[in-house]
Write an enzyme that holds these catalytic residues in place. Structure first.
Site, PDB file in Angstrom:
ATOM      1  NE  ARG A   1      -2.694   1.123   3.566  1.00 41.64           N
ATOM      2  CZ  ARG A   1      -3.479   0.852   4.617  1.00 41.64           C
ATOM      3  NH1 ARG A   1      -4.601   0.194   4.458  1.00 41.64           N
ATOM      4  NH2 ARG A   1      -3.135   1.216   5.822  1.00 41.64           N
TER       5      ARG A   1
ATOM      6  NE  ARG B   1      -3.850   5.528   4.784  1.00 40.54           N
ATOM      7  CZ  ARG B   1      -4.635   4.696   5.453  1.00 40.54           C
ATOM      8  NH1 ARG B   1      -5.494   3.935   4.799  1.00 40.54           N
ATOM      9  NH2 ARG B   1      -4.568   4.617   6.761  1.00 40.54           N
TER      10      ARG B   1
HETATM   11  P1  AMP Z   1      -7.684   3.827   9.056  1.00 42.91           P
HETATM   12  O1  AMP Z   1      -7.835   4.300   7.649  1.00 42.91           O
HETATM   13  O2  AMP Z   1      -8.879   3.096   9.560  1.00 42.91           O
HETATM   14  O3  AMP Z   1      -6.430   3.023   9.253  1.00 42.91           O
HETATM   15  O4  AMP Z   1      -7.553   5.120   9.978  1.00 42.91           O
HETATM   16  C1  AMP Z   1      -6.513   6.060   9.778  1.00 42.91           C
HETATM   17  C2  AMP Z   1      -6.269   6.844  11.058  1.00 42.91           C
HETATM   18  O5  AMP Z   1      -7.446   7.557  11.432  1.00 42.91           O
HETATM   19  C3  AMP Z   1      -5.910   6.026  12.280  1.00 42.91           C
HETATM   20  O6  AMP Z   1      -4.547   5.698  12.344  1.00 42.91           O
HETATM   21  C4  AMP Z   1      -6.316   6.962  13.408  1.00 42.91           C
HETATM   22  O7  AMP Z   1      -5.383   8.006  13.577  1.00 42.91           O
HETATM   23  C5  AMP Z   1      -7.601   7.565  12.848  1.00 42.91           C
HETATM   24  N1  AMP Z   1      -8.781   6.754  13.195  1.00 42.91           N
HETATM   25  C6  AMP Z   1      -9.593   6.090  12.338  1.00 42.91           C
HETATM   26  N2  AMP Z   1     -10.586   5.459  12.978  1.00 42.91           N
HETATM   27  C7  AMP Z   1     -10.397   5.731  14.298  1.00 42.91           C
HETATM   28  C8  AMP Z   1     -11.076   5.355  15.488  1.00 42.91           C
HETATM   29  N3  AMP Z   1     -12.163   4.549  15.460  1.00 42.91           N
HETATM   30  N4  AMP Z   1     -10.601   5.823  16.664  1.00 42.91           N
HETATM   31  C9  AMP Z   1      -9.525   6.629  16.729  1.00 42.91           C
HETATM   32  N5  AMP Z   1      -8.831   7.009  15.648  1.00 42.91           N
HETATM   33  C10 AMP Z   1      -9.253   6.572  14.434  1.00 42.91           C
END
Ligand code: AMP
Length: 189
Positions: A128, A134
């Site tokens: 990725r 990202r």
């Molecule tokens: P993801 O795309 O799901 O990996 O989310 C990317 C980033 O968004 C994570 O590393 C967190 O910093 C934040 N994030 C996403 N979902 C959550 C959650 N449920 N609680 C806290 N932080 C979140």
């Protein structure tokens, strides 16, 4: 009505499978990561608050994310059901979700735990990193995200097991194979 939580480490394929299943079953795909990244891009107040946290691979505060989800699941496209992808990530978030659904007279259908080997996760995250720009996919942040997953999110496996909601999905292999296994596990839902 299908109301699912997809649980698993970063790089387990939750987002990919959620997108396919949401199209197949015509239900909403709710990715808190996507919502937060969109807020950052827009430069909204929320975006400004969370940018450094996301870039560091840490978790944004529970109350903030719970408010975001409360608002989101009350939208009309969730009436047919939804997949929560990346939420909950802490026990406090999971408890808040139980309360939130309870108040609405609703409950989760199932929690799908994406079971993948550690080396597969690393391979996927490395892949990725090469394909999506990202900021939080750098090697160091990747390690931090995995560490936080183990510490804060992995306890949810037991939390949902105790509620009798957990389904373990073997999430290694080709995207189509995993989707087929997932669909089979939901035939009765
Ligand atoms: P993801 O795309 O799901 O990996 O989310 C990317 C980033 O968004 C994570 O590393 C967190 O910093 C934040 N994030 C996403 N979902 C959550 C959650 N449920 N609680 C806290 N932080 C979140």
């Amino acid at each position: 009505m299908l109301k699912l939580v997809f649980l698993g480490p970063p790089g387990a394929g939750k987002g990919t499978q959620a997108k396919l299943l949401s199209e197949r079953r015509q239900i909403a795909h709710i990715s808190t990561g996507d919502m937060l990244r969109a807020a950052v891009k827009e430069g909204s107040d929320l975006g400004k608050r969370v940018q450094t946290i996301i870039d560091a691979g840490q978790l944004v505060p529970d109350d903030l994310i719970v408010d975001l989800i409360r608002e989101r699941i009350s939208q009309s496209d969730c009436e047919r059901g939804f997949i929560l992808d990346g939420f909950p990530r802490t026990v406090a978030q999971a408890q808040a979700l139980q309360r939130m659904l309870g108040e609405r007279g609703e409950s989760l259908s199932k929690v799908v735990f994406f079971n993948v080997r550690r080396e597969d996760i690393r391979n996927r995250l490395d892949h990725r990193r090469g394909n999506e720009a990202r900021a939080d996919d750098s090697a160091e942040v990747q390690e931090e995200r995995l560490r936080i997953y183990q510490e804060q999110t992995a306890p949810l496996i037991e939390f949902y097991q105790n509620l009798g909601l957990l389904h373990r999905l073997e999430a290694g292999g080709a995207i189509e194979e995993v989707q087929e296994r997932l669909v089979q596990s939901l035939v009765d839902e």
